[in-house]
Write a protein that holds these residues in place. Structure first.
Motif, PDB file in Angstrom:
ATOM      1  N   MET A   1     123.893  28.929  44.607  1.00  0.00           N
ATOM      2  CA  MET A   1     122.773  28.122  45.077  1.00  0.00           C
ATOM      3  C   MET A   1     122.365  28.552  46.496  1.00  0.00           C
ATOM      4  N   ALA A   2     123.338  28.832  47.358  1.00  0.00           N
ATOM      5  CA  ALA A   2     123.042  29.270  48.719  1.00  0.00           C
ATOM      6  C   ALA A   2     122.346  30.630  48.706  1.00  0.00           C
TER       7      ALA A   2
ATOM      8  N   MET B   1     117.383  33.643  49.198  1.00  0.00           N
ATOM      9  CA  MET B   1     116.413  34.552  48.587  1.00  0.00           C
ATOM     10  C   MET B   1     115.032  33.906  48.599  1.00  0.00           C
ATOM     11  N   ASP B   2     114.973  32.646  48.202  1.00  0.00           N
ATOM     12  CA  ASP B   2     113.701  31.940  48.121  1.00  0.00           C
ATOM     13  C   ASP B   2     113.064  31.757  49.499  1.00  0.00           C
ATOM     14  N   GLU B   3     113.880  31.501  50.531  1.00  0.00           N
ATOM     15  CA  GLU B   3     113.364  31.327  51.888  1.00  0.00           C
ATOM     16  C   GLU B   3     112.945  32.661  52.512  1.00  0.00           C
TER      17      GLU B   3
ATOM     18  N   ILE C   1     111.973  35.569  50.806  1.00  0.00           N
ATOM     19  CA  ILE C   1     110.876  36.230  50.106  1.00  0.00           C
ATOM     20  C   ILE C   1     109.645  35.340  50.195  1.00  0.00           C
ATOM     21  N   MET C   2     108.834  35.620  51.201  1.00  0.00           N
ATOM     22  CA  MET C   2     107.651  34.811  51.465  1.00  0.00           C
ATOM     23  C   MET C   2     106.477  35.218  50.566  1.00  0.00           C
ATOM     24  N   VAL C   3     106.435  36.478  50.159  1.00  0.00           N
ATOM     25  CA  VAL C   3     105.345  36.977  49.315  1.00  0.00           C
ATOM     26  C   VAL C   3     105.980  37.648  48.092  1.00  0.00           C
ATOM     27  N   PRO C   4     106.334  36.858  47.081  1.00  0.00           N
ATOM     28  CA  PRO C   4     107.007  37.426  45.909  1.00  0.00           C
ATOM     29  C   PRO C   4     106.198  38.493  45.185  1.00  0.00           C
ATOM     30  N   SER C   5     104.879  38.450  45.278  1.00  0.00           N
ATOM     31  CA  SER C   5     104.067  39.436  44.568  1.00  0.00           C
ATOM     32  C   SER C   5     104.305  40.860  45.086  1.00  0.00           C
TER      33      SER C   5
ATOM     34  N   TYR D   1     114.465  43.318  49.540  1.00  0.00           N
ATOM     35  CA  TYR D   1     113.148  42.847  49.992  1.00  0.00           C
ATOM     36  C   TYR D   1     113.010  43.057  51.498  1.00  0.00           C
ATOM     37  N   LYS D   2     114.064  42.712  52.243  1.00  0.00           N
ATOM     38  CA  LYS D   2     114.026  42.896  53.696  1.00  0.00           C
ATOM     39  C   LYS D   2     113.850  44.358  54.062  1.00  0.00           C
ATOM     40  N   ARG D   3     114.551  45.258  53.353  1.00  0.00           N
ATOM     41  CA  ARG D   3     114.419  46.692  53.623  1.00  0.00           C
ATOM     42  C   ARG D   3     113.014  47.188  53.288  1.00  0.00           C
TER      43      ARG D   3
END
Length: 164
Positions: free
Chosen positions: A23-24, A29-31, A33-37, A153-155
């Motif tokens: 869950m953490a 991940m959800d917090e 990834i601001m632009v999932p597209s 995603y960060k990379r």
């Protein structure tokens, strides 16, 4: 009201700990990834970018059900939501989720095994340990995948300074 033993709750081998780690990781991940597209059309693994087999109609063939990071993100988010809200939310929505499809497939396979081993299936303790072991394994893999997706995603967006 059920009380949770403090020692059991923080035991690294407890089911609660494994669930909390997933869950953490999913919340992180959800917090993050601001632009999932932006995840669309990005292969799950970096090495897949260079070696994606192509079929006759120029569509890549992927053995995984999630063809790109975006679909994988949606799967992880869906599983997190189902863990938080239970199956009631899915039943109210009336739609089939990734988890429901996987559960149906597993149930079909289990029915085949059960028909072959009907007399052995009465041992509830062994069934419990079998499914608990499977749950630990699946949640651990999902946690690793959520962390991997977040870091990738960060990379990709150049947020290497955000890496922990």
């Amino acid at each position: 009201m059920m009380q949770i033993n403090h020692d059991t709750y923080f035991n690294k081998h407890s089911l609660l700990n494994v669930m909390n780690r997933f869950m953490a990781a999913a919340n992180n991940m959800d917090e993050t990834i601001m632009v999932p597209s932006l995840l669309r059309d990005m292969p799950l693994d970096e090495q897949d970018e260079a070696m994606v087999p192509v079929t006759n109609n120029n569509e890549p063939t992927c053995p995984s059900k999630q063809r790109d990071m975006y679909e994988h993100y949606l799967l992880l988010k869906s599983l997190k939501n189902e863990m938080e809200w239970g199956l009631l939310k899915r039943e109210m929505a009336g739609g089939a989720s990734f988890l429901e499809m996987a559960v149906k497939q597993e149930e079909e396979q289990q029915q085949q095994v059960n028909s072959e081993q009907a007399e052995e299936s009465s041992d509830l303790e062994s069934q419990f340990h079998f499914h608990l072991t499977g749950l630990f394994g699946v949640l651990s893999k999902l946690t690793v995948q959520a962390d991997h997706l977040t870091n990738r995603y960060k990379r990709e967006i150049g947020g290497s300074s955000l890496l922990r």
